[in-house]
Design an enzyme around this catalytic site. Structure first.
Site, PDB file in Angstrom:
ATOM      1  N   ARG A 189     -26.649   8.500 -11.851  1.00  9.06           N
ATOM      2  CA  ARG A 189     -25.952   8.759 -11.803  1.00  9.06           C
ATOM      3  C   ARG A 189     -24.975  10.208 -12.818  1.00  9.06           C
ATOM      4  O   ARG A 189     -25.025  11.104 -12.904  1.00  9.06           O
ATOM      5  CB  ARG A 189     -23.938   8.462 -11.053  1.00  9.06           C
ATOM      6  CG  ARG A 189     -24.643   8.179 -10.013  1.00  9.06           C
ATOM      7  CD  ARG A 189     -22.929   7.402  -9.541  1.00  9.06           C
ATOM      8  NE  ARG A 189     -23.619   7.156  -7.779  1.00  9.06           N
ATOM      9  CZ  ARG A 189     -22.573   5.999  -7.046  1.00  9.06           C
ATOM     10  NH1 ARG A 189     -20.991   6.072  -7.647  1.00  9.06           N
ATOM     11  NH2 ARG A 189     -22.524   5.880  -5.875  1.00  9.06           N
ATOM     12  N   GLU A 215     -11.442  -1.210  -9.310  1.00  8.72           N
ATOM     13  CA  GLU A 215     -12.363   0.168 -10.003  1.00  8.72           C
ATOM     14  C   GLU A 215     -10.436   0.104 -10.565  1.00  8.72           C
ATOM     15  O   GLU A 215     -10.871   1.149 -11.651  1.00  8.72           O
ATOM     16  CB  GLU A 215     -11.718   1.364  -8.930  1.00  8.72           C
ATOM     17  CG  GLU A 215     -12.261   2.815  -9.560  1.00  8.72           C
ATOM     18  CD  GLU A 215     -12.558   4.056  -9.397  1.00  8.72           C
ATOM     19  OE1 GLU A 215     -12.758   4.986  -9.211  1.00  8.72           O
ATOM     20  OE2 GLU A 215     -12.619   3.631  -7.779  1.00  8.72           O
ATOM     21  N   GLY A 228     -18.637   5.477   1.548  1.00  9.34           N
ATOM     22  CA  GLY A 228     -20.001   5.844   2.137  1.00  9.34           C
ATOM     23  C   GLY A 228     -20.590   3.911   2.729  1.00  9.34           C
ATOM     24  O   GLY A 228     -21.787   3.845   3.620  1.00  9.34           O
ATOM     25  N   GLY A 229     -20.260   2.973   2.552  1.00  7.18           N
ATOM     26  CA  GLY A 229     -20.753   2.040   3.183  1.00  7.18           C
ATOM     27  C   GLY A 229     -21.808   1.211   2.612  1.00  7.18           C
ATOM     28  O   GLY A 229     -22.438   0.794   3.464  1.00  7.18           O
ATOM     29  N   GLU A 253       0.656  -1.193   0.338  1.00  9.98           N
ATOM     30  CA  GLU A 253      -0.267   0.023  -0.214  1.00  9.98           C
ATOM     31  C   GLU A 253       0.684   1.227   0.419  1.00  9.98           C
ATOM     32  O   GLU A 253       1.630   1.506   1.211  1.00  9.98           O
ATOM     33  CB  GLU A 253      -0.586   0.169   1.440  1.00  9.98           C
ATOM     34  CG  GLU A 253      -1.503   1.294   1.810  1.00  9.98           C
ATOM     35  CD  GLU A 253      -2.678   1.544   0.227  1.00  9.98           C
ATOM     36  OE1 GLU A 253      -3.022   3.073  -0.037  1.00  9.98           O
ATOM     37  OE2 GLU A 253      -3.421   0.914  -0.086  1.00  9.98           O
TER      38      GLU A 253
END
Length: 517
Positions: A345, A487, A87-88, A74
């Protein structure tokens, strides 16, 4: 060590062109990766994972559970990247709470919703895998310790045809990342190196990915453009991966150079919902070794973001699960609604940009009353008021005066919306028939936010198959030893991802990468 034939700056300049040149026989131009014969490995593992978001941790956990030694690298000092500030919200078709509340759903319906939002350019085989294994991913996250607000009716996110979204107990992605990190760190064969930046892949003579080059003690500098181009901090290390590497480095919405190349309309100084380390460097390295680039110029804007806070903040949840859902959004210039606040969106972001291009400071205003917020996010209302992202007014007259909206037109818009809710038909196609007549309460008090789209999710990336193997532009077959998830991959969501599907995608294909490697 072999000196790279192509600088990182050149890679950014040419972007995904390397794979295209390779297809036409110009492979030597982008043969930048060091070879195994030219390096000395400092440490050796079965599997190496790049990134500690949902996808990376899921891949590491599954690989370690199968008896593999696993190293996760990381580049930032904190674990989780965008996943930690997410946002979970987790879209799970056919989940138990849907069945409890009589909500009919199916894999086919989920795929149809995704295709509609994605303008039909989605790679359907990947959607089919997500739909089939979403429940597995959800249960795996709970096995790792994630907790959710269960029992209530699932949340209804924009673009979905039914409510199917489950939310973590703390309403953040950290509610998954923290317990999953603890789960991974307790596995005897798994370790995480923070502040360790992936720099390149290491290949054997046959083109198989057999390791990575990295820098330990790396210090990310957000003041620099793109992938920290001038940052030379850290100590060079080479790590061997006997079974393969999983690329789970995330998207590039914070990469001001690369995102501008893909979409020149994005201003250089545009804020993003992403963390500062969301850059394109790792993805570009995959392109350099031949990975197929897919739809990298589709960049999704978060239509519920606020210009009154930096980054993701609290506004997206207050809007998505509150004011956008049961309230309305109006053009401050005329007090009129201009969109379906629960559309996908891209549709909503495009509608707002149309206004902001005509009047850059005319940020649309979302408004509603206390009953417009889902029970799950009521604790965030006071936080939004405290930070100033949201304001509270006793009357619509007060709201209109403060937000500089024509008051008569605003009252007419609210009345028209309420009338549609009572009839079950909305002029913009919002699914108000499901509201059970719950209108904006004209007695007040009223709550409002200002909205402005921000780069949120990069739709494109490397091409993977249903086993999470990265596909080569040279052979149209998997690149040996290279897997990817999350992503950094492209094609799954097409032109625009449905809200709350990122967790589903990342956990599902992270699991699959770990299982298959």
């Amino acid at each position: 060590m072999k000196k790279e034939a192509l600088s990182r700056r050149d890679a950014l300049k040419f972007g995904a062109l390397g794979a295209g040149l390779a297809v036409f026989g110009a492979s030597n131009a982008f043969a930048a990766a060091p070879l195994e014969k030219d390096v000395k490995f400092d440490e050796e593992y079965d599997v190496i994972v790049i990134g500690t978001g949902f996808a990376g941790l899921a891949a590491a956990a599954k690989a370690a559970q199968r008896g593999n030694t696993v190293l996760i690298v990381e580049k930032m000092g904190r674990i989780g990247g965008n996943s930690a500030i997410n946002g979970g919200a987790f879209a799970v078709p056919n989940n138990p709470d849907q069945k409890k509340h009589g909500i009919e759903d199916s894999a086919e319906r989920f795929i149809a919703d995704s295709l509609k939002a994605g303008l039909g350019i989605n790679h359907v085989e990947l959607l089919e895998v997500i739909a089939a294994r979403a429940i597995d991913a959800f249960e795996f996250s709970r096995e790792c310790g994630a907790e959710y607000k269960l029992g209530d009716k699932p949340s209804w996110f924009g673009g979905h045809s039914v409510p199917r979204t489950l939310v973590t107990s703390d309403m953040t992605g950290a509610g998954i990342i923290k317990p999953m990190t603890e789960f991974v760190e307790k596995l005897p064969r798994c370790k995480i190196y923070r502040r360790t930046k992936f720099d390149d892949f290491v290949l054997d003579a046959g083109g198989r990915v057999v390791g990575i080059m990295a820098r330990t003690n790396y210090r990310f500098d957000s003041k620099l453009f793109s992938d920290d181009l001038e940052n030379t901090t850290g100590e060079k290390k080479v790590y061997k991966a006997k079974k393969g590497v999983v690329l789970a480095s995330g998207g590039f919405s914070a990469d001001r150079i690369y995102r501008k190349l893909q979409n020149p309309q994005i201003p250089d100084n545009s804020d993003t919902t992403n963390h500062a380390g969301a850059t394109a460097g790792a993805m570009l390295k995959a392109f350099q070794i031949g990975a197929f680039p897919v739809q990298v110029d589709w960049i999704q804007e978060g239509p519920w973001a606020s210009p009154d806070e930096r980054g993701f903040g609290v506004g997206p949840q207050l809007n998505q699960q509150g004011l956008f859902k049961y309230g309305i959004v109006v053009d401050v210039r005329n007090g009129k609604r201009f969109m379906n606040e629960l559309a996908d969106r891209k549709t909503r972001a495009d509608a707002q940009y149309k206004i902001l291009k005509e009047a850059p400071e005319a940020f649309p205003v979302a408004l509603g009353t206390y009953n417009t917020f889902d029970k799950q996010i009521l604790p965030l209302v006071e936080k939004g008021l405290a930070t100033g992202v949201m304001k509270k007014y006793n009357t619509l007259d007060e709201l209109a005066a403060d937000r500089k909206i024509p008051v008569a037109a605003l009252k007419e818009s609210v009345a028209k919306f309420n009338e549609g809710v009572k009839k079950g038909v909305d002029e913009f196609g919002k699914p108000v028939a499901s509201f059970n007549g719950e209108c904006i309460d004209m007695k007040g008090p009223f709550y409002s936010t200002r909205t402005a789209p921000k780069p949120h999710h990069t739709m494109g990336g490397v091409k993977i198959n249903t086993k999470a193997q990265v596909i080569s532009a040279l052979t149209n077959k998997p690149i040996p030893g290279l897997f990817a998830a999350g992503e950094v991959t492209g094609g799954t969501h097409g032109a625009s991802r449905l809200g709350s599907c990122a967790v589903t995608d990342c956990l599902t294909f992270g699991m699959i990468a770990g299982e298959n490697i």
